[in-house]
Design a protein around this motif. Sequence first.
Motif, PDB file in Angstrom:
ATOM      1  N   LYS A  24       0.836  -1.214   0.000  1.00 36.36           N
ATOM      2  CA  LYS A  24       0.000   0.000   0.000  1.00 36.36           C
ATOM      3  C   LYS A  24       0.864   1.254   0.000  1.00 36.36           C
ATOM      4  O   LYS A  24       0.604   2.217  -0.735  1.00 36.36           O
ATOM      5  N   LYS A  25       1.918   1.261   0.827  1.00 33.70           N
ATOM      6  CA  LYS A  25       2.820   2.418   0.876  1.00 33.70           C
ATOM      7  C   LYS A  25       3.514   2.625  -0.465  1.00 33.70           C
ATOM      8  O   LYS A  25       3.650   3.762  -0.940  1.00 33.70           O
ATOM      9  N   GLU A  26       3.948   1.512  -1.056  1.00 33.83           N
ATOM     10  CA  GLU A  26       4.604   1.623  -2.362  1.00 33.83           C
ATOM     11  C   GLU A  26       3.645   2.150  -3.427  1.00 33.83           C
ATOM     12  O   GLU A  26       4.026   2.960  -4.285  1.00 33.83           O
ATOM     13  N   LYS A  27       2.383   1.700  -3.364  1.00 32.48           N
ATOM     14  CA  LYS A  27       1.379   2.186  -4.322  1.00 32.48           C
ATOM     15  C   LYS A  27       1.141   3.679  -4.165  1.00 32.48           C
ATOM     16  O   LYS A  27       1.010   4.421  -5.142  1.00 32.48           O
ATOM     17  N   LYS A  28       1.068   4.152  -2.878  1.00 34.60           N
ATOM     18  CA  LYS A  28       0.873   5.583  -2.628  1.00 34.60           C
ATOM     19  C   LYS A  28       2.034   6.397  -3.189  1.00 34.60           C
ATOM     20  O   LYS A  28       1.846   7.454  -3.800  1.00 34.60           O
ATOM     21  N   LYS A  29       3.260   5.896  -2.963  1.00 34.19           N
ATOM     22  CA  LYS A  29       4.432   6.578  -3.503  1.00 34.19           C
ATOM     23  C   LYS A  29       4.392   6.633  -5.016  1.00 34.19           C
ATOM     24  O   LYS A  29       4.709   7.653  -5.634  1.00 34.19           O
ATOM     25  N   MET A  30       4.003   5.520  -5.624  1.00 35.34           N
ATOM     26  CA  MET A  30       3.908   5.467  -7.085  1.00 35.34           C
ATOM     27  C   MET A  30       2.883   6.458  -7.608  1.00 35.34           C
ATOM     28  O   MET A  30       3.106   7.138  -8.613  1.00 35.34           O
ATOM     29  N   LYS A  31       1.730   6.546  -6.891  1.00 38.77           N
ATOM     30  CA  LYS A  31       0.680   7.483  -7.306  1.00 38.77           C
ATOM     31  C   LYS A  31       1.174   8.928  -7.218  1.00 38.77           C
ATOM     32  O   LYS A  31       0.911   9.749  -8.096  1.00 38.77           O
ATOM     33  N   LYS A  32       1.890   9.235  -6.112  1.00 33.97           N
ATOM     34  CA  LYS A  32       2.435  10.584  -5.952  1.00 33.97           C
ATOM     35  C   LYS A  32       3.415  10.909  -7.071  1.00 33.97           C
ATOM     36  O   LYS A  32       3.398  12.013  -7.632  1.00 33.97           O
ATOM     37  N   MET A  33       4.282   9.949  -7.378  1.00 31.94           N
ATOM     38  CA  MET A  33       5.256  10.151  -8.453  1.00 31.94           C
ATOM     39  C   MET A  33       4.565  10.384  -9.789  1.00 31.94           C
ATOM     40  O   MET A  33       4.956  11.265 -10.565  1.00 31.94           O
ATOM     41  N   GLU A  34       3.499   9.619 -10.045  1.00 34.82           N
ATOM     42  CA  GLU A  34       2.758   9.777 -11.299  1.00 34.82           C
ATOM     43  C   GLU A  34       2.089  11.153 -11.372  1.00 34.82           C
ATOM     44  O   GLU A  34       2.081  11.792 -12.421  1.00 34.82           O
ATOM     45  N   LYS A  35       1.512  11.599 -10.231  1.00 34.74           N
ATOM     46  CA  LYS A  35       0.860  12.920 -10.202  1.00 34.74           C
ATOM     47  C   LYS A  35       1.872  14.035 -10.457  1.00 34.74           C
ATOM     48  O   LYS A  35       1.587  14.986 -11.198  1.00 34.74           O
ATOM     49  N   GLU A  36       3.046  13.919  -9.831  1.00 35.40           N
ATOM     50  CA  GLU A  36       4.086  14.934 -10.036  1.00 35.40           C
ATOM     51  C   GLU A  36       4.528  14.972 -11.491  1.00 35.40           C
ATOM     52  O   GLU A  36       4.748  16.047 -12.066  1.00 35.40           O
ATOM     53  N   LYS A  37       4.673  13.783 -12.100  1.00 34.98           N
ATOM     54  CA  LYS A  37       5.053  13.735 -13.514  1.00 34.98           C
ATOM     55  C   LYS A  37       3.992  14.365 -14.403  1.00 34.98           C
ATOM     56  O   LYS A  37       4.297  15.076 -15.362  1.00 34.98           O
ATOM     57  N   GLU A  38       2.715  14.099 -14.058  1.00 36.93           N
ATOM     58  CA  GLU A  38       1.607  14.694 -14.821  1.00 36.93           C
ATOM     59  C   GLU A  38       1.620  16.213 -14.717  1.00 36.93           C
ATOM     60  O   GLU A  38       1.387  16.921 -15.703  1.00 36.93           O
ATOM     61  N   LYS A  39       1.872  16.705 -13.487  1.00 37.49           N
ATOM     62  CA  LYS A  39       1.924  18.162 -13.286  1.00 37.49           C
ATOM     63  C   LYS A  39       3.057  18.784 -14.103  1.00 37.49           C
ATOM     64  O   LYS A  39       2.889  19.841 -14.705  1.00 37.49           O
ATOM     65  N   GLU A  40       4.217  18.121 -14.099  1.00 38.81           N
ATOM     66  CA  GLU A  40       5.348  18.617 -14.884  1.00 38.81           C
ATOM     67  C   GLU A  40       5.026  18.643 -16.380  1.00 38.81           C
ATOM     68  O   GLU A  40       5.386  19.590 -17.090  1.00 38.81           O
ATOM     69  N   LYS A  41       4.333  17.590 -16.838  1.00 44.72           N
ATOM     70  CA  LYS A  41       3.936  17.547 -18.260  1.00 44.72           C
ATOM     71  C   LYS A  41       2.968  18.683 -18.579  1.00 44.72           C
ATOM     72  O   LYS A  41       3.049  19.318 -19.626  1.00 44.72           O
ATOM     73  N   GLU A  42       2.004  18.937 -17.631  1.00 40.78           N
ATOM     74  CA  GLU A  42       1.044  20.024 -17.844  1.00 40.78           C
ATOM     75  C   GLU A  42       1.744  21.377 -17.917  1.00 40.78           C
ATOM     76  O   GLU A  42       1.385  22.239 -18.725  1.00 40.78           O
ATOM     77  N   LYS A  43       2.741  21.561 -17.016  1.00 39.60           N
ATOM     78  CA  LYS A  43       3.493  22.821 -17.038  1.00 39.60           C
ATOM     79  C   LYS A  43       4.211  22.998 -18.364  1.00 39.60           C
ATOM     80  O   LYS A  43       4.286  24.090 -18.918  1.00 39.60           O
ATOM     81  N   LYS A  44       4.794  21.870 -18.865  1.00 39.94           N
ATOM     82  CA  LYS A  44       5.485  21.943 -20.150  1.00 39.94           C
ATOM     83  C   LYS A  44       4.514  22.229 -21.291  1.00 39.94           C
ATOM     84  O   LYS A  44       4.839  22.919 -22.243  1.00 39.94           O
ATOM     85  N   LYS A  45       3.304  21.664 -21.153  1.00 34.89           N
ATOM     86  CA  LYS A  45       2.304  21.857 -22.202  1.00 34.89           C
ATOM     87  C   LYS A  45       1.673  23.243 -22.163  1.00 34.89           C
ATOM     88  O   LYS A  45       1.025  23.660 -23.119  1.00 34.89           O
ATOM     89  N   GLU A  46       1.813  23.971 -21.013  1.00 34.05           N
ATOM     90  CA  GLU A  46       1.215  25.301 -20.895  1.00 34.05           C
ATOM     91  C   GLU A  46       1.744  26.224 -21.983  1.00 34.05           C
ATOM     92  O   GLU A  46       2.951  26.335 -22.202  1.00 34.05           O
ATOM     93  N   ILE A  47       0.822  26.898 -22.606  1.00 33.42           N
ATOM     94  CA  ILE A  47       1.192  27.805 -23.692  1.00 33.42           C
ATOM     95  C   ILE A  47       1.457  29.180 -23.086  1.00 33.42           C
ATOM     96  O   ILE A  47       0.571  29.779 -22.477  1.00 33.42           O
ATOM     97  N   LEU A  48       2.659  29.656 -23.250  1.00 32.61           N
ATOM     98  CA  LEU A  48       3.024  30.976 -22.747  1.00 32.61           C
ATOM     99  C   LEU A  48       2.517  32.050 -23.713  1.00 32.61           C
ATOM    100  O   LEU A  48       2.408  31.808 -24.915  1.00 32.61           O
ATOM    101  N   PRO A  49       2.204  33.248 -23.183  1.00 30.19           N
ATOM    102  CA  PRO A  49       1.725  34.318 -24.075  1.00 30.19           C
ATOM    103  C   PRO A  49       2.719  34.663 -25.181  1.00 30.19           C
ATOM    104  O   PRO A  49       2.319  35.022 -26.286  1.00 30.19           O
ATOM    105  N   SER A  50       4.028  34.549 -24.879  1.00 28.35           N
ATOM    106  CA  SER A  50       5.042  34.893 -25.884  1.00 28.35           C
ATOM    107  C   SER A  50       5.058  33.924 -27.071  1.00 28.35           C
ATOM    108  O   SER A  50       5.606  34.244 -28.138  1.00 28.35           O
ATOM    109  N   MET A  51       4.437  32.733 -26.892  1.00 30.85           N
ATOM    110  CA  MET A  51       4.410  31.742 -27.965  1.00 30.85           C
ATOM    111  C   MET A  51       3.251  31.971 -28.941  1.00 30.85           C
ATOM    112  O   MET A  51       3.206  31.359 -30.005  1.00 30.85           O
ATOM    113  N   ILE A  52       2.303  32.840 -28.552  1.00 34.80           N
ATOM    114  CA  ILE A  52       1.116  33.084 -29.381  1.00 34.80           C
ATOM    115  C   ILE A  52       1.380  34.289 -30.286  1.00 34.80           C
ATOM    116  O   ILE A  52       1.794  35.349 -29.809  1.00 34.80           O
ATOM    117  N   LYS A  53       1.123  34.120 -31.566  1.00 35.56           N
ATOM    118  CA  LYS A  53       1.371  35.202 -32.524  1.00 35.56           C
ATOM    119  C   LYS A  53       0.209  36.179 -32.616  1.00 35.56           C
ATOM    120  O   LYS A  53       0.408  37.369 -32.852  1.00 35.56           O
TER     121      LYS A  53
END
Length: 368
Positions: A24-53
């Motif tokens: 159970k502890k290992e699963k919780k850690k894995m879930k946390k790691m997956e959530k952090e990775k998802e957040k990082e991907k979302e941040k990378k996917k965020e479109i900055l105003p300077s990228m919009i023409k």
Amino acid sequence: MGIKRKKSESEAMEDYDDDVVVDKKEKKKMKKMEKEKEKEKEKKKEILPSMIKNKEKRSAVHAKLKHQKKVEKRKKLKARDAEEKRALELGEEPPPRKIPRTIENTREFDETVCKPDDELFAGNDADEFSSVLKRERIPKILITTSRFNSTRGPAFISELLEVIPNAHYYKRGTYDLKKIVEYAKKQDFTSLIVVHTNRREPDGLLIIGLPDGPTAHFKLSRLVLRKDIKSHGNPTSHEPELVLTNFTTCLGHRIGRLIQSLFPQEPNFRGRRVVTFHNQRDYIFFRHHRYIFETKESKQSDSKGKNRKDGKGEKNTQQKVIARLQECGPRFTLKLRSLQHETFDTRGGEYEWVHKPEMDTSRRRFFL
């Protein structure tokens, strides 16, 4: 050879439970790691105003991001205020507030920064300004212009005459500055101010201490006259209070005393006039205000936000004293260019300090 002992049922169940808890502890850690990775991907996917023409879309995305930051900041402030209130109610010390990291509090180390126990303060009695600051002499200021005056120059000088008590204006004409200095010495003037103009705009101030100097040259910028200040006030003839802030180094201390020698050392508090020279990042901001104290009634409320009432059913009110300011003008900014020993002399004069472009090595290096 030894015979292996078989595990009992209870021991086997305990081992099984331990394995389940670990899983159970290992699963919780894995879930946390997956959530952090998802957040990082979302941040990378965020479109900055300077990228919009597209300009309209870019401004809309920028406004949305700005609003989100504002909401998050407001939430943090509310949480901090709630923690402080809870701590006060429980009789505990509130959590210490974080000190913001600014350019001023991260400035480069300077050996010339003055301390209260410094020997510099002991030598103030023997400098050029001691006679005026000890009230042995009354400040008397002569104000003149450069040879080629501008349209805004006279308006600026007329407002300076209202700011500095016992100041007198003399037309420059074709006289050399050294002759004006000699004339001012004979007439017992304590300081000489020369307003330099360029392209019909005042762009410099030369302040000369009399009779022995020093001479300070300032660049003048961002001049706003009284008529251009919204809801401005008119100053009275009372002697103003003088406020000097952030003049911390030896050079800054000397410039502060030079400015201080322009004003009388006995302010009239009934006039409620304040003249401020605020040094920030080696820029000296000048402001001229009148202040007034007013009492304002505020309704008392309990912790739930409801207005309190006394036994007779009347609402309780609390009186607060509020200070209001009214700007009288003018408004301008000074930047020190040089400080020279004795009176003005371009050829044979010795300089205490001169600003050079090579000195600006860092944004966090200040001289005043």
